[in-house]
Structure formats: structure tokens, C-alpha cells
Design a protein around this motif. Sequence first.
Motif, PDB file in Angstrom:
ATOM      1  N   ILE A 166      10.854  19.834  20.140  1.00  0.00           N
ATOM      2  CA  ILE A 166       9.695  20.810  19.678  1.00  0.00           C
ATOM      3  C   ILE A 166      10.226  22.198  20.052  1.00  0.00           C
ATOM      4  CG2 ILE A 166       7.363  21.413  19.738  1.00  0.00           C
ATOM      5  CD1 ILE A 166       6.564  18.773  20.189  1.00  0.00           C
ATOM      6  N   THR A 190      13.108  23.003  17.608  1.00  0.00           N
ATOM      7  CA  THR A 190      12.656  23.076  16.214  1.00  0.00           C
ATOM      8  C   THR A 190      12.025  24.387  16.069  1.00  0.00           C
ATOM      9  OG1 THR A 190      12.503  20.789  16.022  1.00  0.00           O
ATOM     10  CG2 THR A 190      11.842  21.992  14.438  1.00  0.00           C
ATOM     11  N   ALA A 191      11.216  24.759  17.115  1.00  0.00           N
ATOM     12  CA  ALA A 191      10.398  25.817  16.861  1.00  0.00           C
ATOM     13  C   ALA A 191      11.440  27.192  16.869  1.00  0.00           C
ATOM     14  CB  ALA A 191       9.483  26.084  17.494  1.00  0.00           C
ATOM     15  N   PRO A 193      16.297  19.131  13.477  1.00  0.00           N
ATOM     16  CA  PRO A 193      15.812  20.463  13.832  1.00  0.00           C
ATOM     17  C   PRO A 193      16.618  21.433  12.634  1.00  0.00           C
ATOM     18  CG  PRO A 193      15.820  19.546  15.895  1.00  0.00           C
ATOM     19  CD  PRO A 193      16.598  18.643  15.026  1.00  0.00           C
ATOM     20  N   ALA A 209      14.419  22.541   9.407  1.00  0.00           N
ATOM     21  CA  ALA A 209      13.934  23.946   9.493  1.00  0.00           C
ATOM     22  C   ALA A 209      14.183  24.649   8.306  1.00  0.00           C
ATOM     23  CB  ALA A 209      14.587  24.791  10.654  1.00  0.00           C
ATOM     24  N   TYR A 266       7.869  26.227   9.542  1.00  0.00           N
ATOM     25  CA  TYR A 266       7.329  25.498  10.754  1.00  0.00           C
ATOM     26  C   TYR A 266       6.528  24.212  10.530  1.00  0.00           C
ATOM     27  CZ  TYR A 266       7.963  30.365  12.703  1.00  0.00           C
ATOM     28  OH  TYR A 266       8.382  31.481  13.106  1.00  0.00           O
ATOM     29  N   VAL A 326       8.405  21.226  12.576  1.00  0.00           N
ATOM     30  CA  VAL A 326       8.167  20.892  14.272  1.00  0.00           C
ATOM     31  C   VAL A 326       7.355  19.707  14.056  1.00  0.00           C
ATOM     32  CG1 VAL A 326       6.792  21.649  16.075  1.00  0.00           C
ATOM     33  CG2 VAL A 326       7.925  23.542  14.776  1.00  0.00           C
ATOM     34  N   ALA A 360       9.025  15.831  15.351  1.00  0.00           N
ATOM     35  CA  ALA A 360       8.295  15.188  16.377  1.00  0.00           C
ATOM     36  C   ALA A 360       7.849  13.840  16.163  1.00  0.00           C
ATOM     37  CB  ALA A 360       6.894  16.132  17.067  1.00  0.00           C
TER      38      ALA A 360
END
Length: 290
Positions: free
Chosen positions: A33, A36-37, A228, A232, A237, A240, A244
Amino acid sequence: MITYNPKTWFHFIFSFHKNDSFRTLLPGLIALIVLTAGLVFVEVNYFDIQIKNITFFHQVIGFILSMLLVFRINTAYDRWWEGRKAWGSLLNSSRNLSIKIDTFLPNDMKDERKDFATLLSNYPFVLKEHLRDNYIPNDLQFNAQLVKDELDKVNHKPNYITKLLLRKINDLNIKGVIKSEQLLMLNEELKSFTDVVGICERIRSTPIPYSYSLYLKRIIFLYVITMPFVFAIDFKYWAVLFVALIFYSFATLELISEEIEDPFGNDDNDLPTDEIAVKIKVNVEEILLN
């Protein structure tokens, strides 16, 4: 093994037990997470890459990976179910053998009945620990027929108890208590004891082929670690959440498969061999001693 009510949906959704896959995967999930963020933040604020349908390749690989995981968990469940059938056969054979011995032995032969009850009731306890590479003498009952010091020295304890059973029956046949035709009637149940041990040992000692397990873990890792970077660009966003969920779904299937492919341990999803052993003991003593 966890005992549960399959109709309590909300209990399943919102409860977590100590070996829940979510707890096991939580560190990796948090790391994924965060990665990815961070990638989304960089892409949105600094690069804003404009590539359409970049997730198509991941969709194709995801479908192939799903098929592999379905085969993986079905194979693991087949092993789990075969082990359960073997222990069900042991329960039935113990009952049938006890009933036949109870019928063949005169009522006044109480010592012989106790000997058979001791051997038959101890057998599942010895077997379940044998499949765990363990031995717990405190769970067993010993007498002149089954001596603790002798059992301690034996490597394959289930075979030793089966040998004592057959020797006891043969002695009674020589004495004329059990007739030859009755001995043939007992042979099927005695043979099934060894068959059950062989089935369980085969399941335990023959894991999924190494190359297949290695390949599957590698492809899961590569698929997850590249998600990710790909998601992305298309989902910003929202990636994320998607990353997950996909990671949790795929990794959980592999964790469940690993747990149930060897179903004779103490994990929550393993077979209830402890409970079956107690049930056999209760049934055998009820038949032979009451």
C-alpha cells in the motif's frame, strides 16, 4: 480444526482468528500500500504518464494466474479430503472390529476385552502423533498387553499396536476362543488399519512438486510487485485499493493451499484428528467394556 456455523455470514466477514491469512499478510499488505501510494503521488505530481490500457497485460497474466491458483487449491483440498476419508475409515473399522470382538468373546473374558479396548483406543492417539513426528505417552493407557517401555523403543508405533492386536487375536484362535472363520471376518478391519496409515503417510510425505510450487510463488511475487507501477498510471489513487485487494486475494489462496495440503498438524484448518481419536476411544470402550 475450527468448528463453525457456515450460515453466519457476518461473523465470517468481520471476525479474525489467530491464524487468519489477513494477519499473516498484513506486513506485506502495508508495504504494498505504501509503495503504491508513493508511486501514485510521484506519477500524479511529477510525471503524469499518459499511456492507455497499460493494465491489459496484467489482466491476461491475472487470468492465467487465477487458473493456476484454482488448480493449486483444488489439489490441496483433494489431499485434505483424502485424509479425512482415511480417518473416517479408521473410525468405522474401529467400531466394526470392536463389535465383532464383543460378539466373538464370551462375556466372562473381561481381561481380554480390556486388552482389546486398550489397544484399539490407543491406536488413533498414537497415529495422530506419528503423523506429527511426535509421541505423547501421557495420552495413552498402558497395561500388561501394551507396555510403555516397549512402546517407547519402537520407531513405528502404529504398526507395533497393529502387531499386538493381530498377535492377541491369533492367540485366541489357537486357544479355540475365536474360530478360524471368525478370524477371517476380523482380517478386513485389521488390514484397513495399515491401509489408513499408508494413505496418511503418503499424503504427508509427498508434497506438491517443488518446481510447480516454486514457479507459482515466483509468478505471484512478480505479478504483485509490478502491480503498483502499472495500476498507478490508469487508476491514480484508486490503485491503492485495487492493488491491496488483488494481493490479498491471490496470496490468501496460496496460504490456504499450503496449510491444508498437510492436514495432520495442529493448524486451525487441519483435520480434527484429536476429536476423532477421542470419539474412537469412547466408542470402543462403550462396545467392549459395557
